[in-house]
Design a protein around this motif. Structure first.
Motif, PDB file in Angstrom:
ATOM      1  N   TYR A 143       0.911  -1.182  -0.043  1.00  0.00           N
ATOM      2  CA  TYR A 143      -0.183   0.114  -0.046  1.00  0.00           C
ATOM      3  C   TYR A 143       0.967   1.321   0.140  1.00  0.00           C
ATOM      4  O   TYR A 143       0.737   2.171  -0.824  1.00  0.00           O
ATOM      5  N   TRP A 144       2.009   1.232   0.847  1.00  0.00           N
ATOM      6  CA  TRP A 144       2.939   2.523   0.954  1.00  0.00           C
ATOM      7  C   TRP A 144       3.585   2.371  -0.466  1.00  0.00           C
ATOM      8  O   TRP A 144       3.549   3.554  -0.979  1.00  0.00           O
ATOM      9  N   LEU A 145       3.810   1.471  -1.096  1.00  0.00           N
ATOM     10  CA  LEU A 145       4.875   1.611  -2.275  1.00  0.00           C
ATOM     11  C   LEU A 145       3.808   2.115  -3.541  1.00  0.00           C
ATOM     12  O   LEU A 145       4.363   3.146  -4.050  1.00  0.00           O
ATOM     13  N   GLY A 146       2.493   2.026  -3.366  1.00  0.00           N
ATOM     14  CA  GLY A 146       1.719   2.554  -4.408  1.00  0.00           C
ATOM     15  C   GLY A 146       1.459   4.096  -4.181  1.00  0.00           C
ATOM     16  O   GLY A 146       1.557   4.709  -5.141  1.00  0.00           O
ATOM     17  N   SER A 147       1.365   4.443  -2.915  1.00  0.00           N
ATOM     18  CA  SER A 147       0.983   5.667  -2.499  1.00  0.00           C
ATOM     19  C   SER A 147       2.171   6.442  -2.838  1.00  0.00           C
ATOM     20  O   SER A 147       2.194   7.654  -3.404  1.00  0.00           O
ATOM     21  N   PHE A 148       3.584   6.166  -2.289  1.00  0.00           N
ATOM     22  CA  PHE A 148       4.348   6.806  -2.549  1.00  0.00           C
ATOM     23  C   PHE A 148       5.017   6.859  -3.989  1.00  0.00           C
ATOM     24  O   PHE A 148       5.392   8.110  -4.413  1.00  0.00           O
ATOM     25  N   ALA A 149       4.775   6.058  -4.869  1.00  0.00           N
ATOM     26  CA  ALA A 149       4.928   5.961  -6.141  1.00  0.00           C
ATOM     27  C   ALA A 149       4.134   6.871  -7.038  1.00  0.00           C
ATOM     28  O   ALA A 149       4.708   7.967  -7.860  1.00  0.00           O
ATOM     29  N   MET A 150       2.904   7.035  -6.664  1.00  0.00           N
ATOM     30  CA  MET A 150       1.884   7.999  -7.351  1.00  0.00           C
ATOM     31  C   MET A 150       2.250   9.440  -6.796  1.00  0.00           C
ATOM     32  O   MET A 150       2.271  10.285  -7.543  1.00  0.00           O
ATOM     33  N   SER A 151       2.671   9.714  -5.568  1.00  0.00           N
ATOM     34  CA  SER A 151       2.992  10.865  -5.116  1.00  0.00           C
ATOM     35  C   SER A 151       4.280  11.421  -6.076  1.00  0.00           C
ATOM     36  O   SER A 151       4.265  12.524  -6.580  1.00  0.00           O
ATOM     37  N   ILE A 152       5.168  10.658  -6.030  1.00  0.00           N
ATOM     38  CA  ILE A 152       6.443  11.160  -6.904  1.00  0.00           C
ATOM     39  C   ILE A 152       6.168  11.402  -8.184  1.00  0.00           C
ATOM     40  O   ILE A 152       6.641  12.314  -8.958  1.00  0.00           O
ATOM     41  N   LEU A 153       5.422  10.141  -8.865  1.00  0.00           N
ATOM     42  CA  LEU A 153       5.159  10.467 -10.301  1.00  0.00           C
ATOM     43  C   LEU A 153       4.276  11.695 -10.764  1.00  0.00           C
ATOM     44  O   LEU A 153       4.369  11.951 -12.207  1.00  0.00           O
ATOM     45  N   SER A 293      -3.683 -14.773  -9.553  1.00  0.00           N
ATOM     46  CA  SER A 293      -3.097 -14.614  -8.182  1.00  0.00           C
ATOM     47  C   SER A 293      -2.534 -13.411  -7.993  1.00  0.00           C
ATOM     48  O   SER A 293      -1.868 -13.049  -6.885  1.00  0.00           O
ATOM     49  N   TRP A 294      -2.229 -12.758  -8.865  1.00  0.00           N
ATOM     50  CA  TRP A 294      -1.628 -11.370  -8.801  1.00  0.00           C
ATOM     51  C   TRP A 294      -2.261 -10.299  -8.500  1.00  0.00           C
ATOM     52  O   TRP A 294      -1.913  -9.069  -7.966  1.00  0.00           O
ATOM     53  N   LEU A 295      -3.794 -10.354  -8.586  1.00  0.00           N
ATOM     54  CA  LEU A 295      -4.786  -9.484  -8.226  1.00  0.00           C
ATOM     55  C   LEU A 295      -4.804  -8.801  -6.777  1.00  0.00           C
ATOM     56  O   LEU A 295      -4.639  -7.664  -6.743  1.00  0.00           O
ATOM     57  N   LEU A 300      -3.717  -3.910  -3.655  1.00  0.00           N
ATOM     58  CA  LEU A 300      -3.028  -3.016  -2.698  1.00  0.00           C
ATOM     59  C   LEU A 300      -2.382  -1.923  -3.177  1.00  0.00           C
ATOM     60  O   LEU A 300      -2.346  -0.716  -2.645  1.00  0.00           O
ATOM     61  N   VAL A 301      -1.474  -1.944  -4.209  1.00  0.00           N
ATOM     62  CA  VAL A 301      -0.840  -0.956  -4.649  1.00  0.00           C
ATOM     63  C   VAL A 301      -1.384   0.162  -5.322  1.00  0.00           C
ATOM     64  O   VAL A 301      -1.151   1.311  -5.220  1.00  0.00           O
ATOM     65  N   PHE A 302      -2.384  -0.354  -6.145  1.00  0.00           N
ATOM     66  CA  PHE A 302      -3.313   0.712  -6.791  1.00  0.00           C
ATOM     67  C   PHE A 302      -4.346   1.410  -5.667  1.00  0.00           C
ATOM     68  O   PHE A 302      -4.651   2.652  -6.037  1.00  0.00           O
ATOM     69  N   ALA A 303      -4.474   0.420  -4.706  1.00  0.00           N
ATOM     70  CA  ALA A 303      -5.450   1.357  -3.827  1.00  0.00           C
ATOM     71  C   ALA A 303      -4.641   2.309  -2.733  1.00  0.00           C
ATOM     72  O   ALA A 303      -5.117   3.619  -2.809  1.00  0.00           O
ATOM     73  N   GLY A 304      -3.357   2.131  -2.754  1.00  0.00           N
ATOM     74  CA  GLY A 304      -2.583   3.263  -2.083  1.00  0.00           C
ATOM     75  C   GLY A 304      -2.198   4.379  -3.157  1.00  0.00           C
ATOM     76  O   GLY A 304      -2.377   5.679  -2.556  1.00  0.00           O
ATOM     77  N   GLY A 346     -13.433   3.007  -4.290  1.00  0.00           N
ATOM     78  CA  GLY A 346     -13.630   1.529  -5.051  1.00  0.00           C
ATOM     79  C   GLY A 346     -12.231   0.814  -5.100  1.00  0.00           C
ATOM     80  O   GLY A 346     -12.324  -0.405  -4.624  1.00  0.00           O
ATOM     81  N   PRO A 347     -11.001   1.300  -5.086  1.00  0.00           N
ATOM     82  CA  PRO A 347      -9.832   0.393  -5.162  1.00  0.00           C
ATOM     83  C   PRO A 347      -9.467   0.060  -3.976  1.00  0.00           C
ATOM     84  O   PRO A 347      -9.080  -1.309  -3.588  1.00  0.00           O
ATOM     85  N   HIS A 348     -10.173   0.677  -2.600  1.00  0.00           N
ATOM     86  CA  HIS A 348      -9.774   0.204  -1.441  1.00  0.00           C
ATOM     87  C   HIS A 348     -10.893  -1.071  -1.078  1.00  0.00           C
ATOM     88  O   HIS A 348     -10.619  -2.044  -0.321  1.00  0.00           O
TER      89      HIS A 348
END
Length: 377
Positions: A143-153, A293-295, A300-304, A346-348
């Motif tokens: 979750y942190w990885l998705g959130s942090f990546a979106m912030s930087i990008l 199985s990847w979902l 979690l990544v996209f929810a963050g 929705g993603p959450h």
């Protein structure tokens, strides 16, 4: 997880950002951008040394402990910046927002600082505490990885492309390690073993035999993802200056912030269209056909990512630092808030569904071997 005793060292160390930022703000020599960049790099280096000396055992077990400790310190700094820019505190980080990162004074910059100083901060404490107790933290890390990546990008391209592009300072280049370290951290998080699903092979077989119509919750999620996909694509067309009447009405009457020359909202909508939209399509497939199985991980990544993005986008759309022309009109506030809140929720819900009942997404169990004692007909 009992957070207070787990992350006590990091919490105490991170609060050192208060006296450090106040003291540095009183040093008049830090009025030059180069000195701001050098002093910031020096403080981060000294902080890493302090963390290493205080928690050598935890770092030996998992080097990400040091990353979370340093980032917890920067999260407190970001919270100070946000509170200062909104007028709640004074005398702390003026030198940095003037000579280091002036783009943090924008509405978007303020809200990414709020998110980093609250959500990311508690994630750092939780993950560091899990490392100390030798517990799993993979889900929190994703979750942190998705959130942090979106912030930087969104933030970095927005700085280069927007109206503040002429104010790039040397401190901007500190973002390079700030980007590389999370890439390495993300790889380590993904490589951690998953928690046992707690599903019997019989339950997996039963769940994967159900059609989509027999799973009303999944059907509702698929419906949501399709509608959210159309909304994502539509807003992407809006920021690309689509000449249709619907786009013209939307950008002027519902989300004029998409026209703001700071460029953050335009970059945000393009990231949604080129990354979140394909994920929604893949998620629809995974909710329809079993064994994807990847979902759960990527949900979690996209929810963050979407949570952080929507918080910053919604906040900046209504903040006083955004010029009045680009703020959400009063008569469109309810529609704007409802649509964007649902887009964040929705993603959450998708991630919660994947974690709560993962049987449908597991690999089908291998067929049972034939019983050699069973008589053939």
């Amino acid at each position: 997880m009992d957070l207070p005793p787990l992350a006590g060292k990091i919490a105490a160390l991170s609060l050192g950002a208060l006296p450090v930022s106040y003291g540095l703000n009183q040093v008049s020599a830090l009025s030059h951008p180069l000195w701001v960049a050098l002093m910031s790099a020096l403080i981060l280096g000294l902080l890493f040394v302090a963390v290493y000396s205080l928690a050598h055992g935890e770092i030996s077990h998992d080097p990400l402990y040091a990353v979370f400790a340093v980032f917890a310190f920067t999260s407190v700094v970001d919270l100070i910046i946000a509170l200062q820019e909104d007028g709640y505190v004074v005398g702390f980080m003026e030198f940095y927002t003037k000579e280091g990162d002036p783009y943090l004074r924008t509405a978007h910059g303020i809200f990414i600082c709020y998110w980093d100083g609250t959500v990311h901060y508690f994630l750092y404490l939780a993950m560091a505490g899990a490392i100390r107790k030798r517990k799993r933290y993979r889900n929190l890390g994703l979750y942190w990885l998705g959130s942090f990546a979106m912030s930087i990008l969104v933030f970095l391209p927005g700085n280069i492309l927007g109206k503040y592009s002429s104010e790039i300072r040397p401190a901007f280049f500190l973002a390079i390690p700030y980007m590389l370290v999370p890439c390495w951290a993300g790889m380590r998080v993904f490589n951690q073993p998953r928690a046992p699903p707690g599903c019997t092979p019989e339950l997996v077989q039963v769940e994967q035999k159900k059609s989509l119509l027999q799973r009303p919750a999944d059907l509702a999620l698929v419906t949501y993802l399709v509608l959210a996909g159309f909304f994502t694509f539509f807003r992407g067309l809006v920021v690309l200056d689509c000449p249709t009447d619907a786009c013209f009405v939307y950008i002027y009457q519902y989300e004029p912030y998409l026209r703001d020359p700071v460029a953050y909202p335009k970059v945000q909508m393009l990231l949604y269209m080129f990354y979140v939209l394909p994920f929604y399509g893949l998620a629809v497939y995974a909710l329809t056909f079993p064994g994807c199985s990847w979902l759960p991980d990527w949900a979690l990544v996209f929810a963050g990512a979407v949570g952080q993005a929507q918080f910053s986008h919604m906040g900046a759309s209504m903040h006083l630092r955004t010029p009045f022309t680009y703020r959400v009109p009063e008569d469109a506030g309810t529609c704007f808030f409802t649509c964007n809140l649902l887009y964040a929720l929705g993603p959450h819900l998708l991630a919660y569904r994947c974690l709560r009942r993962p049987a449908f997404f597991l690999h089908p169990p291998p067929p049972a071997p034939p019983d050699p004692h069973k008589k053939k007909l």
